[in-house]
Design a protein around this motif. Structure first.
Motif, short mmCIF file in Angstrom:
data_model
loop_
_atom_site.label_atom_id
_atom_site.label_comp_id
_atom_site.label_asym_id
_atom_site.label_seq_id
_atom_site.Cartn_x
_atom_site.Cartn_y
_atom_site.Cartn_z
N ALA A 15 0.83 -1.21 0.00
CA ALA A 15 0.00 0.00 0.00
C ALA A 15 0.87 1.26 0.00
N GLU A 16 1.96 1.23 0.75
CA GLU A 16 2.87 2.38 0.78
C GLU A 16 3.53 2.60 -0.57
N ALA A 17 3.65 1.55 -1.39
CA ALA A 17 4.21 1.67 -2.73
C ALA A 17 3.11 1.98 -3.75
N ALA A 18 1.94 2.41 -3.29
CA ALA A 18 0.80 2.83 -4.11
C ALA A 18 0.06 1.68 -4.78
N ALA A 19 0.26 0.46 -4.31
CA ALA A 19 -0.51 -0.66 -4.84
C ALA A 19 -1.94 -0.59 -4.29
N THR A 20 -2.88 -1.06 -5.08
CA THR A 20 -4.28 -1.11 -4.63
C THR A 20 -4.76 -2.55 -4.51
N GLU A 21 -3.95 -3.49 -4.95
CA GLU A 21 -4.29 -4.90 -4.90
C GLU A 21 -3.16 -5.66 -4.21
N GLY A 22 -3.52 -6.72 -3.50
CA GLY A 22 -2.51 -7.60 -2.95
C GLY A 22 -1.79 -8.33 -4.07
N ARG A 23 -0.52 -8.64 -3.85
CA ARG A 23 0.30 -9.28 -4.88
C ARG A 23 -0.20 -10.67 -5.24
N LYS A 24 -0.73 -11.39 -4.26
CA LYS A 24 -1.19 -12.75 -4.50
C LYS A 24 -2.22 -13.14 -3.44
N PRO A 25 -3.08 -14.08 -3.77
CA PRO A 25 -3.97 -14.60 -2.72
C PRO A 25 -3.12 -15.34 -1.69
N ARG A 26 -3.40 -15.11 -0.44
CA ARG A 26 -2.68 -15.77 0.63
C ARG A 26 -3.68 -16.20 1.69
N PRO A 27 -3.30 -17.12 2.55
CA PRO A 27 -4.22 -17.45 3.63
C PRO A 27 -4.33 -16.29 4.61
N VAL A 28 -5.53 -16.03 5.04
CA VAL A 28 -5.79 -15.00 6.04
C VAL A 28 -6.75 -15.56 7.08
N ALA A 29 -6.64 -15.03 8.28
CA ALA A 29 -7.59 -15.38 9.34
C ALA A 29 -8.68 -14.32 9.34
N VAL A 30 -9.92 -14.76 9.32
CA VAL A 30 -11.06 -13.84 9.45
C VAL A 30 -11.22 -13.60 10.94
N GLY A 31 -10.66 -12.47 11.39
CA GLY A 31 -10.60 -12.21 12.82
C GLY A 31 -11.89 -11.71 13.43
N PHE A 32 -12.58 -10.82 12.72
CA PHE A 32 -13.79 -10.22 13.24
C PHE A 32 -14.80 -10.02 12.12
N ARG A 33 -16.06 -10.08 12.48
CA ARG A 33 -17.15 -9.72 11.59
C ARG A 33 -17.94 -8.65 12.32
N VAL A 34 -17.91 -7.42 11.77
CA VAL A 34 -18.53 -6.28 12.42
C VAL A 34 -19.78 -5.88 11.66
N PRO A 35 -20.96 -5.96 12.29
CA PRO A 35 -22.20 -5.58 11.60
C PRO A 35 -22.22 -4.08 11.30
N ARG A 36 -22.58 -3.73 10.07
CA ARG A 36 -22.72 -2.34 9.65
C ARG A 36 -23.95 -2.26 8.75
N PRO A 37 -24.62 -1.11 8.69
CA PRO A 37 -25.82 -0.98 7.87
C PRO A 37 -25.59 -1.29 6.38
N ALA A 38 -24.42 -0.92 5.85
CA ALA A 38 -24.14 -1.14 4.42
C ALA A 38 -23.59 -2.54 4.14
N GLY A 39 -23.50 -3.36 5.15
CA GLY A 39 -22.98 -4.72 5.00
C GLY A 39 -21.95 -5.01 6.07
#
Length: 130
Positions: A15-39
């Motif tokens: 992101a600091e190098a101005a990228a808007t996309e991750g370089r590759k799909p990687r495993p991630v942990a879904v840490g939290f799910r926060v309810p919001r009106p828009a989703g």
């Protein structure tokens, strides 16, 4: 329990190098799910085989947790908790409609979540939506 999925995580140095996309799909942990009106917003934490530098807020996953999460139990793997991506369920192009790779146990992940919450103000997150 925290689900583990594949996701094109945007790392802070990308992101600091101005990228808007991750370089590759990687495993991630879904840490939290926060309810919001828009989703509901997901907070996603990257999992990496690269040893984090000292001073990072990261935890090495034990072998049993790597197996539960559907990850390679023979590789050293760390969950990075001092950066995260936010994404909205139903509006995102990124999460694939596939079942999770696996899940970290509640006994392992809840203490990590509490430590994250305690440090939240000093942690860098990137919104992947408008």
């Amino acid at each position: 329990m925290a689900a583990v999925i594949r996701y094109p995580f945007l790392l802070s140095h990308e992101a600091e190098a101005a990228a808007t996309e991750g370089r590759k799909p990687r495993p991630v942990a879904v840490g939290f799910r926060v309810p919001r009106p828009a989703g509901d917003v997901l907070l996603l934490f990257p999992i990496t085989s690269k040893r984090p530098s000292s001073g990072r807020f990261a935890v090495e996953a034990p072998e049993i947790e790597k197996r539960r999460a559907g990850l390679d139990a023979d590789l050293p793997l760390w969950i990075i908790l001092d950066e995260f991506n936010e994404d909205v369920i139903g509006r995102s192009f990124y999460p694939e409609p596939e079942p999770p790779l696996g899940r970290f146990s509640r006994a392992f992940f809840v203490p990590l979540s509490k430590r994250f919450i305690a440090r939240r103000e000093s942690i860098q997150g990137f919104r992947r939506y408008d």
